[in-house]
Design a protein around this motif. Sequence first.
Motif, PDB file in Angstrom:
ATOM      1  N   LEU A 265      13.135  35.573   1.000  1.00 12.55           N
ATOM      2  CA  LEU A 265      12.192  34.498   1.334  1.00 12.55           C
ATOM      3  C   LEU A 265      12.628  33.735   2.585  1.00 12.55           C
ATOM      4  CD1 LEU A 265      11.513  33.083  -2.255  1.00 12.55           C
ATOM      5  CD2 LEU A 265      10.034  34.582  -0.907  1.00 12.55           C
ATOM      6  N   GLU A 266      13.934  33.655   2.809  1.00 12.06           N
ATOM      7  CA  GLU A 266      14.454  32.931   3.978  1.00 12.06           C
ATOM      8  C   GLU A 266      14.247  33.704   5.279  1.00 12.06           C
ATOM      9  OE1 GLU A 266      18.564  31.913   3.365  1.00 12.06           O
ATOM     10  OE2 GLU A 266      18.114  31.097   1.376  1.00 12.06           O
ATOM     11  N   ARG A 267      14.241  35.023   5.187  1.00  9.23           N
ATOM     12  CA  ARG A 267      14.199  35.865   6.380  1.00  9.23           C
ATOM     13  C   ARG A 267      13.059  35.520   7.350  1.00  9.23           C
ATOM     14  NH1 ARG A 267      14.601  40.911   3.965  1.00  9.23           N
ATOM     15  NH2 ARG A 267      16.670  40.286   3.331  1.00  9.23           N
ATOM     16  N   PRO A 268      11.797  35.409   6.908  1.00  6.48           N
ATOM     17  CA  PRO A 268      10.729  35.102   7.874  1.00  6.48           C
ATOM     18  C   PRO A 268      10.813  33.680   8.455  1.00  6.48           C
ATOM     19  CG  PRO A 268       9.811  35.373   5.668  1.00  6.48           C
ATOM     20  CD  PRO A 268      11.268  35.688   5.586  1.00  6.48           C
ATOM     21  N   ILE A 269      11.461  32.785   7.735  1.00  4.16           N
ATOM     22  CA  ILE A 269      11.570  31.393   8.202  1.00  4.16           C
ATOM     23  C   ILE A 269      12.697  31.255   9.218  1.00  4.16           C
ATOM     24  CG2 ILE A 269      11.932  28.998   7.468  1.00  4.16           C
ATOM     25  CD1 ILE A 269      11.065  29.915   4.641  1.00  4.16           C
ATOM     26  N   ALA A 270      13.744  32.038   9.060  1.00  3.90           N
ATOM     27  CA  ALA A 270      14.965  31.888   9.868  1.00  3.90           C
ATOM     28  C   ALA A 270      14.700  31.951  11.362  1.00  3.90           C
ATOM     29  CB  ALA A 270      15.982  32.954   9.466  1.00  3.90           C
ATOM     30  N   ARG A 271      13.763  32.770  11.788  1.00  2.00           N
ATOM     31  CA  ARG A 271      13.491  32.886  13.229  1.00  2.00           C
ATOM     32  C   ARG A 271      12.918  31.599  13.827  1.00  2.00           C
ATOM     33  NH1 ARG A 271       8.541  37.051  13.318  1.00  2.00           N
ATOM     34  NH2 ARG A 271       9.490  37.522  15.308  1.00  2.00           N
ATOM     35  N   TYR A 272      12.285  30.766  12.990  1.00  2.00           N
ATOM     36  CA  TYR A 272      11.684  29.518  13.468  1.00  2.00           C
ATOM     37  C   TYR A 272      12.532  28.295  13.158  1.00  2.00           C
ATOM     38  CZ  TYR A 272       7.590  32.552  13.582  1.00  2.00           C
ATOM     39  OH  TYR A 272       6.725  33.591  13.816  1.00  2.00           O
ATOM     40  N   TYR A 273      13.486  28.437  12.244  1.00  2.00           N
ATOM     41  CA  TYR A 273      14.264  27.292  11.795  1.00  2.00           C
ATOM     42  C   TYR A 273      15.289  26.890  12.848  1.00  2.00           C
ATOM     43  CZ  TYR A 273      16.398  24.101   8.459  1.00  2.00           C
ATOM     44  OH  TYR A 273      16.860  22.973   7.835  1.00  2.00           O
ATOM     45  N   SER A 274      15.507  25.598  12.987  1.00  2.00           N
ATOM     46  CA  SER A 274      16.382  25.037  14.014  1.00  2.00           C
ATOM     47  C   SER A 274      17.810  25.558  13.918  1.00  2.00           C
ATOM     48  CB  SER A 274      16.397  23.514  13.891  1.00  2.00           C
ATOM     49  OG  SER A 274      17.325  22.969  14.791  1.00  2.00           O
TER      50      SER A 274
ATOM     51  N   LYS B 194      23.322  18.024  12.811  1.00  2.00           N
ATOM     52  CA  LYS B 194      23.336  19.388  12.283  1.00  2.00           C
ATOM     53  C   LYS B 194      22.174  19.556  11.303  1.00  2.00           C
ATOM     54  CE  LYS B 194      26.278  22.490   9.662  1.00  2.00           C
ATOM     55  NZ  LYS B 194      27.454  22.575   8.829  1.00  2.00           N
ATOM     56  N   PRO B 195      21.386  20.639  11.450  1.00  2.00           N
ATOM     57  CA  PRO B 195      20.260  20.830  10.522  1.00  2.00           C
ATOM     58  C   PRO B 195      20.748  21.144   9.106  1.00  2.00           C
ATOM     59  CG  PRO B 195      20.420  22.687  12.040  1.00  2.00           C
ATOM     60  CD  PRO B 195      21.462  21.687  12.456  1.00  2.00           C
ATOM     61  N   PHE B 196      19.924  20.798   8.116  1.00  2.00           N
ATOM     62  CA  PHE B 196      20.237  21.137   6.728  1.00  2.00           C
ATOM     63  C   PHE B 196      20.169  22.652   6.583  1.00  2.00           C
ATOM     64  CE2 PHE B 196      19.057  16.740   6.281  1.00  2.00           C
ATOM     65  CZ  PHE B 196      19.905  16.288   5.283  1.00  2.00           C
ATOM     66  N   PRO B 197      20.937  23.209   5.663  1.00  2.00           N
ATOM     67  CA  PRO B 197      20.876  24.659   5.460  1.00  2.00           C
ATOM     68  C   PRO B 197      19.461  25.102   5.086  1.00  2.00           C
ATOM     69  CG  PRO B 197      22.732  23.709   4.274  1.00  2.00           C
ATOM     70  CD  PRO B 197      21.916  22.568   4.791  1.00  2.00           C
ATOM     71  N   LEU B 198      19.038  26.200   5.661  1.00  2.00           N
ATOM     72  CA  LEU B 198      17.703  26.733   5.393  1.00  2.00           C
ATOM     73  C   LEU B 198      17.510  26.977   3.905  1.00  2.00           C
ATOM     74  CD1 LEU B 198      14.972  27.980   6.102  1.00  2.00           C
ATOM     75  CD2 LEU B 198      16.161  30.062   6.749  1.00  2.00           C
ATOM     76  N   SER B 199      18.518  27.510   3.246  1.00  2.00           N
ATOM     77  CA  SER B 199      18.392  27.804   1.808  1.00  2.00           C
ATOM     78  C   SER B 199      18.099  26.533   1.008  1.00  2.00           C
ATOM     79  CB  SER B 199      19.647  28.492   1.284  1.00  2.00           C
ATOM     80  OG  SER B 199      20.767  27.672   1.474  1.00  2.00           O
ATOM     81  N   SER B 200      18.742  25.435   1.361  1.00  2.00           N
ATOM     82  CA  SER B 200      18.497  24.168   0.658  1.00  2.00           C
ATOM     83  C   SER B 200      17.093  23.654   0.907  1.00  2.00           C
ATOM     84  CB  SER B 200      19.512  23.101   1.092  1.00  2.00           C
ATOM     85  OG  SER B 200      20.802  23.465   0.700  1.00  2.00           O
TER      86      SER B 200
END
Length: 128
Positions: free
Chosen positions: A36-45, A52-58
């Motif tokens: 689920l994280e994979r498609p978001i990771a390319r856009y996430y800061s 520092k950005p919060f972890p994507l998984s969180s």
Amino acid sequence: MSQLSFSDAEGQAKRKQTRREKFLLEMDKLLPWSELERPIARYYSKSLRGRKPFPLSSMLRIHCMQLFYNLSDPAMEDTLYEVESMRRFAEISIDTVPDETTILNFRHLLERHNLGKKLFSKINKHLA
């Protein structure tokens, strides 16, 4: 997650597991988080400057909890401060709860790139 706070430690010492805790434990095991994280990771800061950005998984787990429990951004922030089992599911401590604007910005990121529909279809496909 960092060192346990007193409230986190207190929550681990109780005897009965609540329905919420059981549900979140089941969702933790059931959903394919890395997929689920994979498609978001390319856009996430991945910002190297500023905070520092919060972890994507969180952030993804917080977003899912908003959907599970129909919570607004301010209500999600308040709930994360109040409910230890939800912090544990989001893999954060009471010292690292994102504010409502951070939660809002993550939701807007998903909306801007039509990622909500992709996540929903991945979840449905996985559950089928």
